[in-house]
Write an enzyme that holds these catalytic residues in place. Structure first.
Site, PDB file in Angstrom:
ATOM      1  N   TYR A 296       0.806  -1.258   0.076  1.00 14.43           N
ATOM      2  CA  TYR A 296       0.110   0.136   0.146  1.00 14.43           C
ATOM      3  C   TYR A 296       0.937   1.339   0.044  1.00 14.43           C
ATOM      4  O   TYR A 296       2.055   1.305   0.107  1.00 14.43           O
ATOM      5  CB  TYR A 296      -0.671   0.230   1.283  1.00 14.43           C
ATOM      6  CG  TYR A 296      -0.243   0.484   2.411  1.00 14.43           C
ATOM      7  CD1 TYR A 296      -0.395   1.814   2.994  1.00 14.43           C
ATOM      8  CD2 TYR A 296       0.641  -0.389   3.099  1.00 14.43           C
ATOM      9  CE1 TYR A 296       0.358   2.214   3.885  1.00 14.43           C
ATOM     10  CE2 TYR A 296       1.394  -0.028   4.381  1.00 14.43           C
ATOM     11  CZ  TYR A 296       1.143   1.701   4.648  1.00 14.43           C
ATOM     12  OH  TYR A 296       2.084   1.774   5.746  1.00 14.43           O
TER      13      TYR A 296
ATOM     14  N   LYS B 210       0.437   5.584   1.318  1.00 12.87           N
ATOM     15  CA  LYS B 210      -0.650   6.767   1.546  1.00 12.87           C
ATOM     16  C   LYS B 210      -0.032   8.078   0.931  1.00 12.87           C
ATOM     17  O   LYS B 210       1.082   8.460   0.874  1.00 12.87           O
ATOM     18  CB  LYS B 210      -0.954   7.028   2.944  1.00 12.87           C
ATOM     19  CG  LYS B 210      -1.535   6.011   3.838  1.00 12.87           C
ATOM     20  CD  LYS B 210      -1.797   6.563   5.246  1.00 12.87           C
ATOM     21  CE  LYS B 210      -2.656   5.526   5.964  1.00 12.87           C
ATOM     22  NZ  LYS B 210      -2.910   5.893   7.458  1.00 12.87           N
ATOM     23  N   GLU B 211      -0.907   8.656   0.281  1.00 14.87           N
ATOM     24  CA  GLU B 211      -0.475   9.853  -0.364  1.00 14.87           C
ATOM     25  C   GLU B 211      -1.373  11.137   0.152  1.00 14.87           C
ATOM     26  O   GLU B 211      -2.481  11.014   0.569  1.00 14.87           O
ATOM     27  CB  GLU B 211      -0.565   9.669  -1.863  1.00 14.87           C
ATOM     28  CG  GLU B 211      -2.112   9.644  -2.705  1.00 14.87           C
ATOM     29  CD  GLU B 211      -2.110   9.468  -3.917  1.00 14.87           C
ATOM     30  OE1 GLU B 211      -3.182   9.678  -4.404  1.00 14.87           O
ATOM     31  OE2 GLU B 211      -1.164   8.999  -4.460  1.00 14.87           O
TER      32      GLU B 211
ATOM     33  N   LYS C 112      -2.413  18.471 -10.659  1.00 14.78           N
ATOM     34  CA  LYS C 112      -2.523  17.828  -9.592  1.00 14.78           C
ATOM     35  C   LYS C 112      -1.434  17.108  -9.030  1.00 14.78           C
ATOM     36  O   LYS C 112      -0.761  16.306  -9.887  1.00 14.78           O
ATOM     37  CB  LYS C 112      -3.740  16.931  -9.449  1.00 14.78           C
ATOM     38  CG  LYS C 112      -4.122  15.953  -8.214  1.00 14.78           C
ATOM     39  CD  LYS C 112      -5.005  14.950  -8.366  1.00 14.78           C
ATOM     40  CE  LYS C 112      -5.321  14.112  -7.199  1.00 14.78           C
ATOM     41  NZ  LYS C 112      -6.378  13.049  -7.449  1.00 14.78           N
TER      42      LYS C 112
END
Length: 161
Positions: A68, A70-71, A83
């Protein structure tokens, strides 16, 4: 050591429509619907889609590396249609990268088509430069291709014969 990889993906849909799909958390919905079995699942951990939003992407089983990441959204520019999100946990950060940023830019080609420029920017210590070979645009290119195709099909209207 700093580096980047970039790929341009054509989309047969207007830039405004493509940007609406890529800005904010809409992209997470598209990832889940169109690529959940290929790339993985995305869930919003915190935020409303603007700068500061945190998204967790859990990769599909069999994906090499950490399972995984997380950003956090760092840039959301509606005028330039840009973006950028920095990985803050998991992913290649876990393997030793100091920075790993995913950046999307939607470029208007003409009234009915656009280009999705996907860029991976990274930074790591010179002593770990061999890790640069792990950087790939494959997942972001696949995402851009599928979302672009979906939007083109959704945007097309049947022609009367």
């Amino acid at each position: 050591m700093k580096g980047h990889l970039s790929v341009d993906t054509p989309a047969a849909a207007p830039a405004g429509l493509v940007w609406d799909a890529f800005r904010g958390v809409e992209l997470a919905r598209y990832l889940n619907e169109l690529l959940g079995d290929v790339i993985g699942r995305a869930e919003v951990v915190e935020g409303d889609g603007g700068v500061g939003t945190v998204v967790k992407v859990t990769f599909a089983p069999g994906t090499p590396g950490p399972g995984y990441w997380k950003e956090i959204f760092r840039i959301m520019d509606d005028e330039k249609r840009v973006k950028a999100a920095d990985v803050i946990e998991g992913g290649l950060i876990e393997l030793g990268f100091d920075q790993y940023r995913v950046r999307f830019e939607v470029i208007e080609k003409d009234a009915e088509s656009s280009i999705i420029r996907s860029t991976i920017e990274y930074e790591l210590e010179d002593s770990k430069k061999e890790l640069a070979s792990l950087v790939s645009t494959e997942a972001v290119e696949t995402l851009a291709e599928r979302v672009g195709k979906y939007l083109a099909e959704k945007n097309s209207t049947p022609k009367n014969l």
